[in-house]
Scaffold this motif. Structure first.
Motif, PDB file in Angstrom:
ATOM      1  N   ARG A  69      28.923 -41.932  35.867  1.00  0.00           N
ATOM      2  CA  ARG A  69      28.569 -43.315  36.203  1.00  0.00           C
ATOM      3  C   ARG A  69      27.181 -43.668  35.668  1.00  0.00           C
ATOM      4  N   GLY A  70      26.290 -42.690  35.657  1.00  0.00           N
ATOM      5  CA  GLY A  70      24.966 -42.923  35.107  1.00  0.00           C
ATOM      6  C   GLY A  70      25.000 -43.225  33.625  1.00  0.00           C
ATOM      7  N   GLU A  71      25.799 -42.477  32.880  1.00  0.00           N
ATOM      8  CA  GLU A  71      25.919 -42.708  31.438  1.00  0.00           C
ATOM      9  C   GLU A  71      26.557 -44.067  31.149  1.00  0.00           C
ATOM     10  N   THR A  72      27.538 -44.436  31.969  1.00  0.00           N
ATOM     11  CA  THR A  72      28.156 -45.757  31.805  1.00  0.00           C
ATOM     12  C   THR A  72      27.127 -46.860  32.015  1.00  0.00           C
ATOM     13  N   ALA A  73      26.292 -46.700  33.057  1.00  0.00           N
ATOM     14  CA  ALA A  73      25.250 -47.691  33.332  1.00  0.00           C
ATOM     15  C   ALA A  73      24.234 -47.743  32.202  1.00  0.00           C
ATOM     16  N   ALA A  74      23.833 -46.581  31.680  1.00  0.00           N
ATOM     17  CA  ALA A  74      22.864 -46.539  30.583  1.00  0.00           C
ATOM     18  C   ALA A  74      23.415 -47.230  29.339  1.00  0.00           C
ATOM     19  N   ASP A  75      24.689 -46.973  29.051  1.00  0.00           N
ATOM     20  CA  ASP A  75      25.321 -47.619  27.892  1.00  0.00           C
ATOM     21  C   ASP A  75      25.356 -49.136  28.076  1.00  0.00           C
ATOM     22  N   GLU A  76      25.614 -49.570  29.303  1.00  0.00           N
ATOM     23  CA  GLU A  76      25.672 -51.007  29.571  1.00  0.00           C
ATOM     24  C   GLU A  76      24.293 -51.651  29.413  1.00  0.00           C
ATOM     25  N   ILE A  77      23.249 -50.963  29.886  1.00  0.00           N
ATOM     26  CA  ILE A  77      21.891 -51.483  29.739  1.00  0.00           C
ATOM     27  C   ILE A  77      21.540 -51.609  28.259  1.00  0.00           C
ATOM     28  N   ARG A  78      21.883 -50.593  27.480  1.00  0.00           N
ATOM     29  CA  ARG A  78      21.602 -50.634  26.038  1.00  0.00           C
ATOM     30  C   ARG A  78      22.380 -51.760  25.374  1.00  0.00           C
ATOM     31  N   ALA A  79      23.647 -51.910  25.755  1.00  0.00           N
ATOM     32  CA  ALA A  79      24.488 -52.944  25.140  1.00  0.00           C
ATOM     33  C   ALA A  79      23.975 -54.339  25.461  1.00  0.00           C
ATOM     34  N   ASN A  80      23.558 -54.549  26.707  1.00  0.00           N
ATOM     35  CA  ASN A  80      23.064 -55.867  27.106  1.00  0.00           C
ATOM     36  C   ASN A  80      21.711 -56.188  26.490  1.00  0.00           C
ATOM     37  N   ALA A  81      21.043 -55.139  25.992  1.00  0.00           N
ATOM     38  CA  ALA A  81      19.759 -55.359  25.318  1.00  0.00           C
ATOM     39  C   ALA A  81      19.945 -55.407  23.804  1.00  0.00           C
ATOM     40  N   GLY A  82      21.169 -55.680  23.361  1.00  0.00           N
ATOM     41  CA  GLY A  82      21.431 -55.769  21.935  1.00  0.00           C
ATOM     42  C   GLY A  82      21.555 -54.420  21.270  1.00  0.00           C
ATOM     43  N   GLY A  83      21.937 -53.400  22.054  1.00  0.00           N
ATOM     44  CA  GLY A  83      22.102 -52.064  21.488  1.00  0.00           C
ATOM     45  C   GLY A  83      20.870 -51.203  21.598  1.00  0.00           C
ATOM     46  N   GLU A  84      19.732 -51.789  21.948  1.00  0.00           N
ATOM     47  CA  GLU A  84      18.497 -51.020  22.052  1.00  0.00           C
ATOM     48  C   GLU A  84      17.714 -51.457  23.291  1.00  0.00           C
ATOM     49  N   VAL A  85      16.973 -50.530  23.839  1.00  0.00           N
ATOM     50  CA  VAL A  85      15.974 -50.858  24.859  1.00  0.00           C
ATOM     51  C   VAL A  85      14.657 -50.271  24.385  1.00  0.00           C
ATOM     52  N   ASP A  86      13.570 -50.844  24.859  1.00  0.00           N
ATOM     53  CA  ASP A  86      12.266 -50.376  24.409  1.00  0.00           C
ATOM     54  C   ASP A  86      11.979 -48.948  24.838  1.00  0.00           C
ATOM     55  N   GLY A  87      12.456 -48.556  26.000  1.00  0.00           N
ATOM     56  CA  GLY A  87      12.227 -47.208  26.501  1.00  0.00           C
ATOM     57  C   GLY A  87      13.488 -46.366  26.437  1.00  0.00           C
ATOM     58  N   ASN A  88      13.325 -45.047  26.576  1.00  0.00           N
ATOM     59  CA  ASN A  88      14.457 -44.129  26.562  1.00  0.00           C
ATOM     60  C   ASN A  88      15.107 -44.056  27.940  1.00  0.00           C
ATOM     61  N   LEU A  89      16.412 -43.805  27.967  1.00  0.00           N
ATOM     62  CA  LEU A  89      17.152 -43.622  29.204  1.00  0.00           C
ATOM     63  C   LEU A  89      17.695 -42.202  29.229  1.00  0.00           C
ATOM     64  N   ASP A  90      17.319 -41.444  30.249  1.00  0.00           N
ATOM     65  CA  ASP A  90      17.672 -40.034  30.358  1.00  0.00           C
ATOM     66  C   ASP A  90      18.449 -39.844  31.658  1.00  0.00           C
ATOM     67  N   VAL A  91      19.763 -39.700  31.549  1.00  0.00           N
ATOM     68  CA  VAL A  91      20.621 -39.577  32.729  1.00  0.00           C
ATOM     69  C   VAL A  91      20.701 -38.119  33.160  1.00  0.00           C
ATOM     70  N   ARG A  92      20.434 -37.864  34.446  1.00  0.00           N
ATOM     71  CA  ARG A  92      20.486 -36.499  34.967  1.00  0.00           C
ATOM     72  C   ARG A  92      21.112 -36.500  36.357  1.00  0.00           C
TER      73      ARG A  92
END
Length: 335
Positions: free
Chosen positions: A50-73
């Motif tokens: 679920r964390g990876e799904t959320a991270a992918d969604e955040i990246r997608a909603n930011a046009g494929g990129e976000v300024d910071g890194n997302l590290d799911v653990r």
């Protein structure tokens, strides 16, 4: 009430932020906001999927990129072993943590127990975060921290300099219904799901304030320099999946309908509900501050510095809870 929003946060390039429960609700919105300002965000989630799904969604909603890194653990706050593994792995990969957001939680569920035998709401909401903060405290101590922006005053504690690491603990207005009963902290004698939730949220505040008291005491000692600040917050009534999980676990279909209607009519968007947490993490507030919505009954609106109830400032209860939590989790703070 202020008109402060997430857009007023400073840039966080080079900063590392840990958010528990980052895959949904307030944690998701907090992760999105921190990453948009350039922070590397460690998404501490019970479910990596679920964390990876959320991270992918955040990246997608930011046009494929976000300024910071997302590290799911993976970090399951209902398991002290999981908390320890998460903290050890983080220490192996990161030199410091600038902000820790103790955000995850469960609300008003039927009585159950964590892996370690604690009542689940008390075990997850308080003890899991107590253990996590203690195990990550050395990384917080070693951080350069966040240079808070803007003036702010709190109802407790003295002013401290900006540029410190932050521990932000998410409570709730429900703390006002909480009562500490040290003879039955795990609700083995009797159980009320809303009373248990209120106690867990009161425990969050007792912990947050006591942590700041202990930091202040250490800093009064010769040669001590703990550049860490503990701040508490609550989101008001926010439309998140927390209410829906409560309804689902009740087994009552009418509660699900009622919660959905209440969220639609009364709840504010989670993107606004997370603002007190973001404010506590990035504005120059005092250690021991309590950040809450500044609107109607402190349940809606943009963040402001407020004051929690008198019980949350009870030093005797705070010390007793700290001693119990240390023994129950086996986690000693390096203060």
């Amino acid at each position: 009430m202020t008109d402060w929003t997430a857009g007023d946060m400073p840039r966080l390039d080079g900063k590392t932020v840990v958010v528990t429960g980052a895959n949904s609700g307030l944690g998701y919105e907090g992760t999105r906001a921190f990453a948009a300002k350039g922070a590397a965000v460690v998404m501490a989630c019970r479910s990596v999927e679920r964390g990876e799904t959320a991270a992918d969604e955040i990246r997608a909603n930011a046009g494929g990129e976000v300024d910071g890194n997302l590290d799911v653990r993976e970090c399951d706050l209902a398991s002290l072993d999981s908390v320890a593994t998460f903290a050890d792995d983080l220490a192996a990969d990161y030199d410091a943590i600038d902000v820790l957001c103790n955000n995850a939680g469960v609300m008003a569920i039927p009585r159950s127990e964590t892996e370690d035998g604690f009542e689940t709401q008390f075990g997850v909401n308080h003890l899991g975060h107590f253990a996590l903060t203690g195990r990550l405290f050395s990384l917080l101590r070693d951080a350069e921290g966040v240079d808070g922006v803007g003036p702010a005053r709190s109802a407790a504690g003295s002013r401290t300099e900006s540029g410190v690491a932050r521990v932000v603990t998410q409570s709730s207005g429900a703390h006002e219904q909480g009562e500490m009963d040290f003879s039955d902290l795990n609700w083995e004698e009797s159980y009320g799901k809303w009373k248990a939730y209120g106690r867990s949220k009161l425990s969050n505040l007792l912990f947050a304030y006591e942590l700041q008291h202990r930091i202040d005491a250490a800093n009064r000692e010769e040669d001590a320099a703990l550049d860490v600040r503990s701040v508490a917050c609550h989101p008001g009534y926010s439309d998140t999946n927390l209410q829906m999980r409560t309804a689902a676990e009740s087994g009552n279909p009418l509660m699900k309908v009622g919660m959905k209607a209440a969220n639609a009519l009364l709840g504010q968007d989670a993107a606004i509900g997370v603002e007190p947490m973001l404010y506590a993490a990035t504005v120059d507030v005092d250690g021991g501050a309590y950040i809450e919505p500044g609107g109607l009954m402190n349940m809606r609106g943009h963040p402001t510095v407020g004051r929690s109830n008198d019980a949350s400032y009870d030093r005797a209860d705070a010390n007793r809870l700290w001693e119990y939590s240390t023994e129950a989790t086996g986690v000693e703070y390096p203060i």
